[in-house]
Design a protein around this motif. Structure first.
Motif, mmCIF file in Angstrom:
data_model
loop_
_atom_site.group_PDB
_atom_site.id
_atom_site.type_symbol
_atom_site.label_atom_id
_atom_site.label_comp_id
_atom_site.label_asym_id
_atom_site.label_seq_id
_atom_site.Cartn_x
_atom_site.Cartn_y
_atom_site.Cartn_z
ATOM 1 N N GLY A 267 0.822 -1.197 0.000
ATOM 2 C CA GLY A 267 0.000 0.000 0.000
ATOM 3 C C GLY A 267 0.862 1.253 0.000
ATOM 4 O O GLY A 267 2.093 1.195 0.057
ATOM 5 N N ALA A 268 0.203 2.383 -0.016
ATOM 6 C CA ALA A 268 0.906 3.671 -0.115
ATOM 7 C C ALA A 268 1.815 3.927 1.079
ATOM 8 O O ALA A 268 2.869 4.546 0.946
ATOM 9 N N SER A 269 1.446 3.427 2.252
ATOM 10 C CA SER A 269 2.221 3.729 3.453
ATOM 11 C C SER A 269 3.568 3.017 3.474
ATOM 12 O O SER A 269 4.509 3.491 4.133
ATOM 13 N N LEU A 270 3.694 1.891 2.768
ATOM 14 C CA LEU A 270 4.928 1.109 2.797
ATOM 15 C C LEU A 270 5.749 1.191 1.510
ATOM 16 O O LEU A 270 6.920 0.838 1.509
ATOM 17 N N THR A 271 5.133 1.638 0.431
ATOM 18 C CA THR A 271 5.850 1.648 -0.851
ATOM 19 C C THR A 271 7.157 2.444 -0.803
ATOM 20 O O THR A 271 8.196 1.954 -1.270
ATOM 21 N N PRO A 272 7.178 3.654 -0.229
ATOM 22 C CA PRO A 272 8.458 4.389 -0.193
ATOM 23 C C PRO A 272 9.538 3.662 0.607
ATOM 24 O O PRO A 272 10.715 3.694 0.215
ATOM 25 N N THR A 273 9.159 3.024 1.701
ATOM 26 C CA THR A 273 10.145 2.311 2.521
ATOM 27 C C THR A 273 10.748 1.159 1.748
ATOM 28 O O THR A 273 11.985 0.966 1.749
ATOM 29 N N PHE A 274 9.912 0.381 1.078
ATOM 30 C CA PHE A 274 10.431 -0.758 0.321
ATOM 31 C C PHE A 274 11.211 -0.308 -0.914
ATOM 32 O O PHE A 274 12.168 -0.976 -1.321
ATOM 33 N N ALA A 275 10.813 0.797 -1.497
ATOM 34 C CA ALA A 275 11.585 1.321 -2.625
ATOM 35 C C ALA A 275 13.009 1.656 -2.176
ATOM 36 O O ALA A 275 13.989 1.370 -2.877
ATOM 37 N N ARG A 276 13.121 2.249 -0.982
ATOM 38 C CA ARG A 276 14.460 2.568 -0.458
ATOM 39 C C ARG A 276 15.208 1.303 -0.065
ATOM 40 O O ARG A 276 16.423 1.207 -0.283
ATOM 41 N N MET A 277 14.517 0.319 0.503
ATOM 42 C CA MET A 277 15.172 -0.941 0.839
ATOM 43 C C MET A 277 15.779 -1.578 -0.413
ATOM 44 O O MET A 277 16.894 -2.121 -0.374
ATOM 45 N N ALA A 278 15.061 -1.510 -1.515
ATOM 46 C CA ALA A 278 15.564 -2.075 -2.763
ATOM 47 C C ALA A 278 16.805 -1.342 -3.240
ATOM 48 O O ALA A 278 17.767 -1.957 -3.710
ATOM 49 N N GLU A 279 16.798 -0.006 -3.112
ATOM 50 C CA GLU A 279 17.974 0.782 -3.507
ATOM 51 C C GLU A 279 19.189 0.428 -2.649
ATOM 52 O O GLU A 279 20.303 0.261 -3.165
ATOM 53 N N VAL A 280 18.968 0.318 -1.351
ATOM 54 C CA VAL A 280 20.074 -0.017 -0.450
ATOM 55 C C VAL A 280 20.604 -1.419 -0.751
ATOM 56 O O VAL A 280 21.819 -1.650 -0.764
ATOM 57 N N ASP B 113 17.682 -0.155 9.750
ATOM 58 C CA ASP B 113 16.767 0.910 10.168
ATOM 59 C C ASP B 113 15.457 0.850 9.376
ATOM 60 O O ASP B 113 14.361 1.030 9.938
ATOM 61 N N LEU B 114 15.567 0.600 8.079
ATOM 62 C CA LEU B 114 14.374 0.493 7.245
ATOM 63 C C LEU B 114 13.533 -0.719 7.642
ATOM 64 O O LEU B 114 12.288 -0.659 7.628
ATOM 65 N N HIS B 115 14.195 -1.806 7.970
ATOM 66 C CA HIS B 115 13.511 -3.011 8.437
ATOM 67 C C HIS B 115 12.692 -2.697 9.690
ATOM 68 O O HIS B 115 11.518 -3.096 9.800
ATOM 69 N N ARG B 116 13.278 -1.951 10.615
ATOM 70 C CA ARG B 116 12.554 -1.559 11.821
ATOM 71 C C ARG B 116 11.413 -0.592 11.492
ATOM 72 O O ARG B 116 10.347 -0.628 12.122
ATOM 73 N N GLU B 117 11.628 0.268 10.490
ATOM 74 C CA GLU B 117 10.590 1.219 10.085
ATOM 75 C C GLU B 117 9.341 0.488 9.576
ATOM 76 O O GLU B 117 8.206 0.920 9.836
ATOM 77 N N VAL B 118 9.536 -0.618 8.866
ATOM 78 C CA VAL B 118 8.400 -1.413 8.399
ATOM 79 C C VAL B 118 7.566 -1.881 9.591
ATOM 80 O O VAL B 118 6.331 -1.770 9.595
ATOM 81 N N PHE B 119 8.228 -2.375 10.622
ATOM 82 C CA PHE B 119 7.501 -2.866 11.791
ATOM 83 C C PHE B 119 6.816 -1.726 12.549
ATOM 84 O O PHE B 119 5.720 -1.910 13.093
ATOM 85 N N ARG B 120 7.444 -0.569 12.587
ATOM 86 C CA ARG B 120 6.786 0.570 13.226
ATOM 87 C C ARG B 120 5.495 0.923 12.495
ATOM 88 O O ARG B 120 4.478 1.238 13.120
ATOM 89 N N THR B 121 5.542 0.851 11.161
ATOM 90 C CA THR B 121 4.335 1.132 10.376
ATOM 91 C C THR B 121 3.257 0.094 10.644
ATOM 92 O O THR B 121 2.078 0.422 10.830
ATOM 93 N N LEU B 122 3.644 -1.179 10.670
ATOM 94 C CA LEU B 122 2.676 -2.254 10.877
ATOM 95 C C LEU B 122 2.032 -2.199 12.263
ATOM 96 O O LEU B 122 0.880 -2.605 12.441
ATOM 97 N N LEU B 123 2.767 -1.711 13.240
ATOM 98 C CA LEU B 123 2.271 -1.670 14.617
ATOM 99 C C LEU B 123 1.589 -0.352 14.969
ATOM 100 O O LEU B 123 1.062 -0.213 16.079
ATOM 101 N N SER B 124 1.592 0.582 14.037
ATOM 102 C CA SER B 124 1.002 1.884 14.321
ATOM 103 C C SER B 124 -0.531 1.802 14.280
ATOM 104 O O SER B 124 -1.112 0.910 13.647
ATOM 105 N N GLU B 125 -1.166 2.741 14.935
ATOM 106 C CA GLU B 125 -2.626 2.779 14.952
ATOM 107 C C GLU B 125 -3.197 3.110 13.583
ATOM 108 O O GLU B 125 -4.369 2.834 13.305
#
Length: 239
Positions: free
Chosen positions: A114-127, A159-171
């Motif tokens: 979804g839109a909330s995770l696409t930028p994070t995964f795009a950066r994970m792919a670049e890294v 850090d990006l890996h942890r960011e994914v979990f923060r998104t998943l656990l957010s309200e």
């Protein structure tokens, strides 16, 4: 005889660099399939993994044959043994790219992210691309000084890996359990891809210096204990 052996060692090194290139291409294409829902591209990544496996098998066969015929010692022996370990890391990176493609295939025609995770995964792919490209260069040039910089890049992946979990656990997360499971698996695949690149780089340090660093032992333990396998559910049903 020595010239032929030296040429064989160089060929094995070239194969390791090729494996890094193939793994990078596989992850790049798998990520594109994930982001765009391109089923054909996902299928091509899955099929191409056999070529990565074949290169790894050929490399290992050559290394074993060289061990048997040449009975190398010192640096040459270290190079052959280390090459087989690096080939396993690089082949596993190809497997992780295949896993990403399988997630894209499983959810087709829907988009996985979804839109909330696409930028994070795009950066994970670049890294991830930066990590495997640099690992290939380190192999080619025996550049042990670059390993510390590679680890800094891998820190961003963590850090990006942890960011994914923060998104998943957010309200604010409202995409459901299935999407959360997909994101969790995908994040682990990218993070482990990076860990294998770091492991390869540390093996080059061992090859050059004959010594293992504490950082390498830590990354090896993480891979041995928490390596992720493809879940049985992530296959496309027959028919």
């Amino acid at each position: 005889m020595r010239k032929a052996f030296t040429e064989e060692l160089q060929f094995i090194t070239d194969q390791l660099v090729e494996l890094s290139r193939l793994s990078a291409a596989a992850l790049r294409q798998a990520t594109e399939a994930l982001m765009t829902g391109d089923l054909e591209l996902a299928e091509s990544v899955i099929s191409a993994d056999e070529h990565i496996d074949a290169v790894r098998r050929d490399l290992d066969t050559r290394a074993v044959d060289a061990l048997a015929r040449q009975q190398p010692v010192a640096t040459d022996l270290r190079m052959l043994v280390t090459a087989m370990r690096m080939s396993a890391d690089l082949e596993r990176m190809g497997d992780l790219a295949r896993h990403v493609a399988k997630v894209a295939r499983l959810r087709y025609p829907a988009r996985v992210l979804g839109a909330s995770l696409t930028p994070t995964f795009a950066r994970m792919a670049e890294v991830a691309q930066d990590l495997v490209t640099e690992a290939g260069r380190i192999i080619r040039e025996n550049d042990v000084e670059a390993v510390s910089r590679l680890m800094v890049t891998d820190d961003e992946m963590d850090d990006l890996h942890r960011e994914v979990f923060r998104t998943l656990l957010s309200e604010e997360w409202d995409s459901g359990v299935e999407a959360a499971i997909d994101a969790t698996l995908l994040s682990r695949y990218y993070e482990r891809f990076g860990d294998h690149a770091v492991s390869v780089a540390h093996r080059v340090v061992y090859l050059v210096t004959g010594e293992w660093g504490a950082d390498h032992l830590d990354i090896d333990e993480r891979l041995d204990v928490t390596e992720v396998s493809q879940p049985a559910g992530l296959t496309r049903p027959a028919g």
